[in-house]
Structure formats: C-alpha cells, structure tokens
Write an enzyme that holds these catalytic residues in place. Structure first.
Site, PDB file in Angstrom:
ATOM      1  N   LYS A 154      88.135 -15.968  91.793  1.00 14.27           N
ATOM      2  CA  LYS A 154      88.073 -15.488  93.213  1.00 14.27           C
ATOM      3  C   LYS A 154      87.685 -16.487  94.202  1.00 14.27           C
ATOM      4  O   LYS A 154      86.532 -17.029  94.429  1.00 14.27           O
ATOM      5  CB  LYS A 154      86.729 -14.370  93.238  1.00 14.27           C
ATOM      6  CG  LYS A 154      87.051 -13.436  94.357  1.00 14.27           C
ATOM      7  CD  LYS A 154      85.908 -12.948  95.100  1.00 14.27           C
ATOM      8  CE  LYS A 154      84.788 -13.729  95.935  1.00 14.27           C
ATOM      9  NZ  LYS A 154      85.622 -14.289  97.168  1.00 14.27           N
ATOM     10  N   GLY A 207      78.612 -21.989  95.628  1.00 20.46           N
ATOM     11  CA  GLY A 207      78.296 -21.525  96.919  1.00 20.46           C
ATOM     12  C   GLY A 207      76.827 -21.566  97.488  1.00 20.46           C
ATOM     13  O   GLY A 207      76.142 -22.667  96.908  1.00 20.46           O
ATOM     14  N   SER A 208      76.560 -20.928  98.366  1.00 20.80           N
ATOM     15  CA  SER A 208      75.355 -21.020  98.938  1.00 20.80           C
ATOM     16  C   SER A 208      74.115 -20.394  97.784  1.00 20.80           C
ATOM     17  O   SER A 208      74.576 -19.682  96.648  1.00 20.80           O
ATOM     18  CB  SER A 208      75.095 -20.194 100.098  1.00 20.80           C
ATOM     19  OG  SER A 208      75.046 -18.740  99.758  1.00 20.80           O
ATOM     20  N   THR A 209      72.738 -21.408  97.900  1.00 20.40           N
ATOM     21  CA  THR A 209      71.774 -20.946  97.271  1.00 20.40           C
ATOM     22  C   THR A 209      71.411 -19.504  97.114  1.00 20.40           C
ATOM     23  O   THR A 209      71.056 -18.617  96.218  1.00 20.40           O
ATOM     24  CB  THR A 209      70.692 -21.732  97.417  1.00 20.40           C
ATOM     25  OG1 THR A 209      70.962 -23.184  97.354  1.00 20.40           O
ATOM     26  CG2 THR A 209      69.430 -21.410  96.470  1.00 20.40           C
ATOM     27  N   GLY A 212      73.848 -17.587  95.149  1.00 19.05           N
ATOM     28  CA  GLY A 212      73.724 -18.141  93.812  1.00 19.05           C
ATOM     29  C   GLY A 212      72.462 -17.079  93.207  1.00 19.05           C
ATOM     30  O   GLY A 212      72.711 -16.950  92.032  1.00 19.05           O
ATOM     31  N   GLU A 229      76.436 -23.863  91.165  1.00 27.01           N
ATOM     32  CA  GLU A 229      76.675 -25.249  92.010  1.00 27.01           C
ATOM     33  C   GLU A 229      76.367 -24.753  93.276  1.00 27.01           C
ATOM     34  O   GLU A 229      77.013 -23.954  93.736  1.00 27.01           O
ATOM     35  CB  GLU A 229      78.137 -25.853  91.923  1.00 27.01           C
ATOM     36  CG  GLU A 229      78.395 -26.400  90.631  1.00 27.01           C
ATOM     37  CD  GLU A 229      77.800 -27.645  90.080  1.00 27.01           C
ATOM     38  OE1 GLU A 229      76.783 -28.230  91.002  1.00 27.01           O
ATOM     39  OE2 GLU A 229      78.111 -28.141  88.908  1.00 27.01           O
ATOM     40  N   CYS A 263      78.730 -30.144 100.034  1.00 28.15           N
ATOM     41  CA  CYS A 263      77.223 -30.014  99.320  1.00 28.15           C
ATOM     42  C   CYS A 263      76.690 -31.225  99.100  1.00 28.15           C
ATOM     43  O   CYS A 263      75.271 -31.092  99.144  1.00 28.15           O
ATOM     44  CB  CYS A 263      77.729 -29.126  98.185  1.00 28.15           C
ATOM     45  SG  CYS A 263      78.914 -29.884  97.150  1.00 28.15           S
ATOM     46  N   GLU A 355      70.207 -26.750 104.946  1.00 27.77           N
ATOM     47  CA  GLU A 355      71.346 -26.868 104.952  1.00 27.77           C
ATOM     48  C   GLU A 355      72.317 -26.777 106.049  1.00 27.77           C
ATOM     49  O   GLU A 355      72.409 -25.446 106.189  1.00 27.77           O
ATOM     50  CB  GLU A 355      72.037 -26.363 103.486  1.00 27.77           C
ATOM     51  CG  GLU A 355      73.646 -26.891 103.466  1.00 27.77           C
ATOM     52  CD  GLU A 355      74.136 -26.512 102.301  1.00 27.77           C
ATOM     53  OE1 GLU A 355      73.938 -25.468 101.848  1.00 27.77           O
ATOM     54  OE2 GLU A 355      74.717 -27.377 101.239  1.00 27.77           O
TER      55      GLU A 355
HETATM   56  P1  NAD Z   1      78.843 -18.334  99.609  1.00 24.41           P
HETATM   57  O1  NAD Z   1      77.895 -18.336  98.991  1.00 24.41           O
HETATM   58  O2  NAD Z   1      78.666 -17.367 101.017  1.00 24.41           O
HETATM   59  O3  NAD Z   1      80.241 -17.686  99.287  1.00 24.41           O
HETATM   60  C1  NAD Z   1      80.729 -18.481  97.989  1.00 24.41           C
HETATM   61  C2  NAD Z   1      81.542 -17.362  97.235  1.00 24.41           C
HETATM   62  O4  NAD Z   1      80.880 -16.334  96.790  1.00 24.41           O
HETATM   63  C3  NAD Z   1      82.824 -16.822  98.172  1.00 24.41           C
HETATM   64  O5  NAD Z   1      83.797 -16.660  97.282  1.00 24.41           O
HETATM   65  C4  NAD Z   1      82.149 -15.372  98.199  1.00 24.41           C
HETATM   66  O6  NAD Z   1      83.079 -14.436  98.532  1.00 24.41           O
HETATM   67  C5  NAD Z   1      81.090 -15.271  97.018  1.00 24.41           C
HETATM   68  N1  NAD Z   1      80.369 -14.213  97.200  1.00 24.41           N
HETATM   69  C6  NAD Z   1      79.720 -13.873  98.356  1.00 24.41           C
HETATM   70  N2  NAD Z   1      78.917 -12.667  97.791  1.00 24.41           N
HETATM   71  C7  NAD Z   1      78.811 -12.550  96.601  1.00 24.41           C
HETATM   72  C8  NAD Z   1      78.438 -11.676  95.616  1.00 24.41           C
HETATM   73  N3  NAD Z   1      77.476 -10.932  96.079  1.00 24.41           N
HETATM   74  N4  NAD Z   1      78.818 -11.594  94.403  1.00 24.41           N
HETATM   75  C9  NAD Z   1      79.686 -12.590  93.834  1.00 24.41           C
HETATM   76  N5  NAD Z   1      80.373 -13.355  94.720  1.00 24.41           N
HETATM   77  C10 NAD Z   1      79.841 -13.380  96.162  1.00 24.41           C
HETATM   78  O7  NAD Z   1      79.148 -19.929 100.015  1.00 24.41           O
HETATM   79  P2  NAD Z   1      80.007 -20.500 101.239  1.00 24.41           P
HETATM   80  O8  NAD Z   1      79.479 -20.385 102.618  1.00 24.41           O
HETATM   81  O9  NAD Z   1      81.414 -19.965 100.826  1.00 24.41           O
HETATM   82  O10 NAD Z   1      80.059 -22.108 100.906  1.00 24.41           O
HETATM   83  C11 NAD Z   1      79.137 -22.790 101.280  1.00 24.41           C
HETATM   84  C12 NAD Z   1      77.821 -23.154 100.316  1.00 24.41           C
HETATM   85  O11 NAD Z   1      78.330 -23.648  99.036  1.00 24.41           O
HETATM   86  C13 NAD Z   1      76.794 -24.233 100.811  1.00 24.41           C
HETATM   87  O12 NAD Z   1      75.631 -23.941 100.545  1.00 24.41           O
HETATM   88  C14 NAD Z   1      77.602 -25.228  99.641  1.00 24.41           C
HETATM   89  O13 NAD Z   1      76.394 -26.478  99.657  1.00 24.41           O
HETATM   90  C15 NAD Z   1      77.882 -24.809  98.628  1.00 24.41           C
HETATM   91  N6  NAD Z   1      78.558 -25.712  97.801  1.00 24.41           N
HETATM   92  C16 NAD Z   1      78.041 -26.143  96.603  1.00 24.41           C
HETATM   93  C17 NAD Z   1      78.868 -26.990  95.999  1.00 24.41           C
HETATM   94  C18 NAD Z   1      78.139 -27.550  94.726  1.00 24.41           C
HETATM   95  O14 NAD Z   1      79.000 -28.024  93.770  1.00 24.41           O
HETATM   96  N7  NAD Z   1      76.896 -27.903  94.240  1.00 24.41           N
HETATM   97  C19 NAD Z   1      80.256 -27.363  96.171  1.00 24.41           C
HETATM   98  C20 NAD Z   1      80.429 -26.924  97.403  1.00 24.41           C
HETATM   99  C21 NAD Z   1      79.720 -25.968  98.058  1.00 24.41           C
END
Ligand code: NAD
Length: 461
Positions: A154, A207-209, A212, A229, A263, A355
């Site tokens: 997704k 994605g974001s903490t 997560g 991650e 990240c 962040e």
């Molecule tokens: P986000 O958490 O908003 O979204 C990430 C993904 O999760 C998207 O596909 C989103 O549609 C999905 N999502 C949102 N709500 C959800 C839910 N309730 N259930 C399941 N999925 C859901 O993050 P973002 O803004 O897209 O990305 C930026 C963040 O990602 C930053 O915090 C960055 O540090 C982190 N990141 C971490 C790594 C790593 O490897 N540690 C790598 C890249 C980005």
C-alpha cells in the site's frame, strides 16, 4: 469511486489521478495473492532466483522511466531518482540468491534427527511512506518474495506511481499474476484493512512514529508480526579533532538530501565548542552551495518539498523571529520550495526535539565527549547519525555509546542493501536489508524424526 489527484511538487500542477481502493479490494487481493503464493513457493528454488533476476533486469531496462515518474510525482532530483531505480534493481539482485540459500538447521538431539525449515509466512503487507516510494517498497517486497511469500504493497497517498509501475514490471518479467500487488488507497481504509486481514501474516510499516504506534496496536488484535521503520532526529557529532573542513563541507548533504525528507537526516549538528566558530564559518558557504532547483536538471542537488500541507508543516518550524543563522537559496514561483535553513535554537526548542522532515538543521555546541553522547541520546528516536573525529578510539567509544541503529564515522553513509537497517527506541522495531532480512519473512518450523533401533540388529551382539 474515490480518486486522488497527484500534484507535481515542482510546479504545483495536477498531472494525474489515481483510483483509491477500498477494503473489498484488499479481500480480493489477498485471495489472488494466496493462490500466487502457493505456486511460487511450490516452484524450484533455482527458478525463483532466476525470476527475481528477470524482475531486476526489467527494472534496469526501465530505470529512466521509473526515475522520470519519481521526478514528476515526488519532486526528487533526476540523479537521485536514477539512484533509487538502480537501488531497487540491486535489492532484487541481492535477494535473488536467497531462494537457494535459505537453509534450515540440523540440531543434535537424542533418539532421532531434528531439522528446522524456514517456511514462508504466506502473504505479507508492506505499507510505505511518500519520501522514498520505490526504494522502501523494495526493502519489503525484495526479501519477502525471495523467502517465498506474496506481497501486497500500500503506497502513500501522494506518491503511488513508481510502486504501481514496479508491480506491472514484475508481471511483465514473468512473476506470477497476484504475487506482487500494489493497492493505492488511504491509510485508514486500505492500510487498516491490510493490518486487520486474517489472510495476511505480517505487516512491514514505514512511516511516522505516530502512525506506527497505531499499526502496532491494530496488529496486536490478530497477533500479527510487525516490522516498524519510523521517524528519526539523528545527530551529526563534530569533534575538535576531526577534519573540520570536510565535516562542514559535507554536513549539508547529511541533512538536505531529498530536501530533508529522509528518516536518516542528520538534522541536529552537535559541534565541539572550541571549533564552533570555525565550523559555522565553513558551513555557511557549503549551505549556500547546495544547488536547489528544477528536479529534471542533471546538476540539481535538492528539489521541492513533496506537497503544500508538508510545506506548511516544515515552515511552522521557522516562524518569524526564529534563530536563523543562515539560509541557502530556493526558486521563486509555483512549487513547494523551501531553502536549506540553519537554526541555532535553545536546546528545548521544538526544532531540536521534533522530526521536521524538511531542509532545516539545528546547530548546538558541546564541551566534551560525555556531553556530546548525552545530547545525541537525548531524543525519543535512535535511527541514524554521524561521528566526525580522527581519533579511532573516540570513534569506537562514541559509536558504541550512541543509541542508534545506523552510524557512520567520517561520512554520512547512505543506506546499503547489503547491511542491516533499522532503529532503536521509537525509531522502530526490527531490521530491514542486509543478509538476514529474508529470515524476517519466514516462520521457523522444527521437525523431530524419531529413529528407532535397527530391528535386524536385535540380538546380534
Ligand atoms: P505516515 O505515517 O503518515 O504514513 C505512512 C503510510 O502509512 C502511508 O502509506 C499512509 O497512508 C499509511 N497510513 C496512515 N494511517 C494509517 C493507518 N491508520 N493504518 C495503516 N496505514 C496507515 O508517514 P509519512 O508522512 O508518509 O512518512 C514520513 C515518515 O516516515 C517520517 O516520520 C519518516 O521518518 C518516516 N520514515 C521512516 C523510515 C525508516 O526506515 N525508519 C524511512 C522513511 C520514512
């Protein structure tokens, strides 16, 4: 039918739209994935390896097309986007060796033989963010496919195009239909349906903490395995005994790559007080030298931010009166441009603790090694970081003392497919990439076979 309009970040113009799927689409995808996975896992290890190499070759053949998609959809500079397409190829090639090497063990026991099998989990869900769409998708689907699973990706709402194209290339290169599927949709619709689906055995979330945490809570309902991650707020520690000129010249590239939407961005520079002034004098021209502009141009080093809402978020960290030391340049006009920005805030300022995920870096001074380590560790995150010193003992001491999953000494080393990647503390759970990644997509099955005495040998001795 819900449609998502995709906006080119460099021009702020809508250039495409994508249908956003629903939970019923996840049900259908899981049924198809289960069928494909059975035939995939039933094929020979050598043929699975060859199929992954054919997929890698298809990515290689379409590297410019994939890069162009990322330039338009995400605003990544062309050179960076080409690196990303090549990285996907390399991930697939690296893990194409897995099917023939994913061996179990034979464990010495009494009364028989004990063996373990590394069996595929079945169907794996991979939920990705918008900052590195195709590379992060491949960190999930590369080793997961190699371990015999089917994968449902997704992608993030804003940036689905390269993932969609990769799934097409998978089929075109000969992988079974349904083995790698990409379902564009909202996180709270398709993402949640993936996490809740009983036919999916594991979820890899990047994605974001904040999200997560929610993913982990939801996965707990069906006791589903998760790899997380998450975010970062990594330190770039510059000691007085370093090559200060090199540390200052490279610091912008440790944080402003991908416009800081990384990240691993070293977004807190910590500098030993005795060289603070020299470092800042050298940092200023380095920041001014970052080439910010049209992502389609070969020489561009930094493009725009991904979207208007994200621009607003980043800008909120640099309000009027913010302690700006100096800034680089950015184009005027349409597009979500934000200049590289260096702040010198108080230690408790939100720009130091949160962040930002944009081209904004803070600089703080420290007095000695113990204080540098304490400041680096004074964060909820622990993903990455750099240490600049010519003293090998100090480099080793500080590397062991900083609570972070990925550190580099005298460099801002990028992620490598052959080495493990992941975070301490609230930066995540589990590791991706490296030699062990396929094991995270297997169940260990232990089989004991009783071996009785040889009946023909009875009474002969
Ligand atoms: P986000 O958490 O908003 O979204 C990430 C993904 O999760 C998207 O596909 C989103 O549609 C999905 N999502 C949102 N709500 C959800 C839910 N309730 N259930 C399941 N999925 C859901 O993050 P973002 O803004 O897209 O990305 C930026 C963040 O990602 C930053 O915090 C960055 O540090 C982190 N990141 C971490 C790594 C790593 O490897 N540690 C790598 C890249 C980005």
């Amino acid at each position: 039918m819900t449609v998502m309009e995709l906006v080119n970040p460099a021009t702020a113009e809508v250039f495409a739209d994508v249908e956003m799927l629903d939970a019923a689409a996840v049900d259908r995808a899981v049924t198809d994935a289960q069928r494909a996975q059975r035939s995939w896992a039933g094929s020979t290890p050598a043929s699975r390896g060859m199929a992954l190499r054919a997929f890698a070759a298809a990515v290689e053949a379409h590297r410019r097309e994939l890069a162009d998609l990322e330039v338009t959809n995400s605003g990544h500079p062309l050179g960076q986007a080409m690196w990303e397409a090549d990285h996907v190829r390399d991930v697939l090639t690296f893990y194409s060796a897995t099917p023939e090497r994913l061996a179990g063990r034979q464990i010495p026991v009494s009364g028989g033989v004990d063996i373990t099998f590394a069996e595929p989990i079945g169907v794996v869900g991979v939920i990705t963010p918008w900052n590195f769409p195709m590379t992060i998708a491949s960190w999930g689907f590369g080793p997961a496919l190699a371990a015999g699973n089917a994968v449902i990706v997704k992608p993030a709402e804003w940036t689905p195009l390269t993932s969609i194209r990769l799934a097409e290339l998978a089929v075109e290169s000969g992988l079974p239909e349904g083995l790698l599927q990409v379902l564009p949709g909202r996180g709270d619709v398709v993402g949640e349906a993936i996490i809740g689906h009983p036919g999916i055995g594991k979820v890899v979330f990047t994605g974001s903490t904040r999200t997560g945490r929610r993913v982990m809570e939801q996965a707990a309902q069906s006791v589903k395995q998760v790899t997380l991650e998450l975010g970062g707020k990594s330190a770039n520690i510059v000691f007085a005994d370093s090559d200060v000129a090199r540390a200052a010249a490279t610091a912008p590239y440790g944080v402003f790559d991908n416009a800081g939407q990384d990240c691993c961005a070293r977004s807190r520079i910590l500098v030993q007080r005795s060289i603070y002034d020299e470092f800042m004098e050298r940092l200023e021209p380095a920041v001014a030298g970052v080439r910010v502009g049209d992502p389609r141009d070969d020489g561009t080093e930094m493009g725009p931010l991904v979207s208007r809402p994200h621009w607003e978020k980043v800008a909120s960290y640099v309000p009027d009166g913010a302690p700006v030391a100096f800034r680089g340049s950015a184009p005027d006009g349409p597009g979500f441009w934000f200049p590289p920005t260096v702040l010198t805030p108080q230690p408790d300022d939100r720009s130091v603790r949160e962040e930002i995920f944009g081209p904004v870096v803070t600089v703080q001074a420290f007095d000695d090694e113990a204080q540098a380590v304490a400041m680096a560790n004074d964060s909820a995150y622990g993903l990455s970081g750099s240490i600049w010193t010519e003293n090998l003992s100090r480099a080793m001491r500080v590397s062991r003392a900083v609570a972070s999953g990925n550190l580099s000494v005298n460099s801002h080393s990028a992620v490598r497919y052959s080495t493990p990647f992941g975070g301490y503390k609230q930066s995540g759970i589990g590791r991706e990439l490296g030699p062990d990644a396929p094991s995270a997509f297997t169940e260990t099955k232990n089989v004991f076979i009783a071996v009785g005495p040889d009946p023909q040998a009875e009474g002969t001795s």
